[in-house]
Design a protein around this motif. Structure first.
Motif, PDB file in Angstrom:
ATOM      1  N   ILE A  19      -1.417   1.336   7.772  1.00 53.69           N
ATOM      2  CA  ILE A  19      -2.315   1.705   6.594  1.00 53.69           C
ATOM      3  C   ILE A  19      -1.608   2.517   5.549  1.00 53.69           C
ATOM      4  O   ILE A  19      -0.730   3.477   5.573  1.00 53.69           O
ATOM      5  N   SER A  20      -1.871   2.062   4.273  1.00 56.44           N
ATOM      6  CA  SER A  20      -1.346   2.698   3.086  1.00 56.44           C
ATOM      7  C   SER A  20      -1.834   4.161   3.071  1.00 56.44           C
ATOM      8  O   SER A  20      -2.885   4.567   3.238  1.00 56.44           O
ATOM      9  N   ALA A  23      -3.972   5.210  -1.365  1.00 58.10           N
ATOM     10  CA  ALA A  23      -5.127   4.380  -1.606  1.00 58.10           C
ATOM     11  C   ALA A  23      -5.644   3.994  -3.098  1.00 58.10           C
ATOM     12  O   ALA A  23      -6.097   2.840  -3.393  1.00 58.10           O
ATOM     13  N   GLU A  26      -4.449   0.519  -4.476  1.00 57.70           N
ATOM     14  CA  GLU A  26      -5.244  -0.675  -3.926  1.00 57.70           C
ATOM     15  C   GLU A  26      -4.174  -1.542  -3.222  1.00 57.70           C
ATOM     16  O   GLU A  26      -4.625  -3.170  -3.373  1.00 57.70           O
ATOM     17  N   ASP A  28      -3.221  -2.354   0.966  1.00 56.38           N
ATOM     18  CA  ASP A  28      -4.040  -1.557   2.252  1.00 56.38           C
ATOM     19  C   ASP A  28      -2.968  -1.207   3.292  1.00 56.38           C
ATOM     20  O   ASP A  28      -3.526  -0.527   4.061  1.00 56.38           O
ATOM     21  N   TYR A  62      -5.013  -6.548   7.370  1.00 56.78           N
ATOM     22  CA  TYR A  62      -4.617  -5.946   6.148  1.00 56.78           C
ATOM     23  C   TYR A  62      -4.106  -7.202   5.404  1.00 56.78           C
ATOM     24  O   TYR A  62      -3.838  -8.406   5.855  1.00 56.78           O
TER      25      TYR A  62
END
Length: 109
Positions: A19-20, A23, A26, A28, A62
Motif C-alpha cells: 500500500i502506498s 495517499a 493518488e 494506491d 491495486y
C-alpha cells in the motif's frame, strides 16, 4: 516480497512493495525497495521483479504504483525505461547532505 536467486541459490536481488505511504499522490501501491547486485544488473531481472510485484498487486486490486528514488541514482533511468512518469520531487537531508528525491509512478499496473 519477491527474491531473485542465481543458479547457486544465492540471493542476487529483491523487491518489496504494498500500500502506498503517499495517499496525497493518488497512487494506491508503492515499491518500497528494489535491489539487484551489480553483477545481476542489465539482464532484465529488475523488470522481472517489478512485473512479479505488479502482478501480485493487481491480484490484490491495486491499480497504480509509485516509488521514490534519489535524483542521482542510476535506477531512476531504469524506472523511466519501464514506463514510469515523474510525479514530483522534494528535497531531503541525509546526514549533512541535501539531496533531491523524485517520485515516479505508473497510473496503470
Amino acid at each position: 516480497m519477491f527474491v531473485l536467486v542465481d543458479e547457486d541459490e544465492h540471493i542476487v536481488g529483491f523487491i518489496n512493495g504494498g500500500i502506498s505511504r503517499e495517499a496525497e499522490l493518488e497512487y494506491d501501491a508503492e515499491v518500497y525497495a528494489l535491489y539487484l547486485l551489480k553483477e545481476a544488473q542489465g539482464n532484465g531481472y529488475g523488470r522481472l521483479l517489478f512485473n512479479a510485484l505488479a502482478e501480485a498487486l493487481r491480484a490484490e486490486n491495486y491499480n497504480s504504483i509509485m516509488t521514490w528514488v534519489l535524483e542521482d541514482n542510476p535506477s531512476l533511468g531504469f524506472y523511466k525505461r519501464i514506463g514510469a512518469k515523474e510525479i514530483m520531487s522534494k528535497s531531503i537531508q541525509i546526514g549533512s547532505k541535501d539531496l533531491v528525491e523524485i517520485a515516479v509512478g505508473w497510473k496503470q499496473l
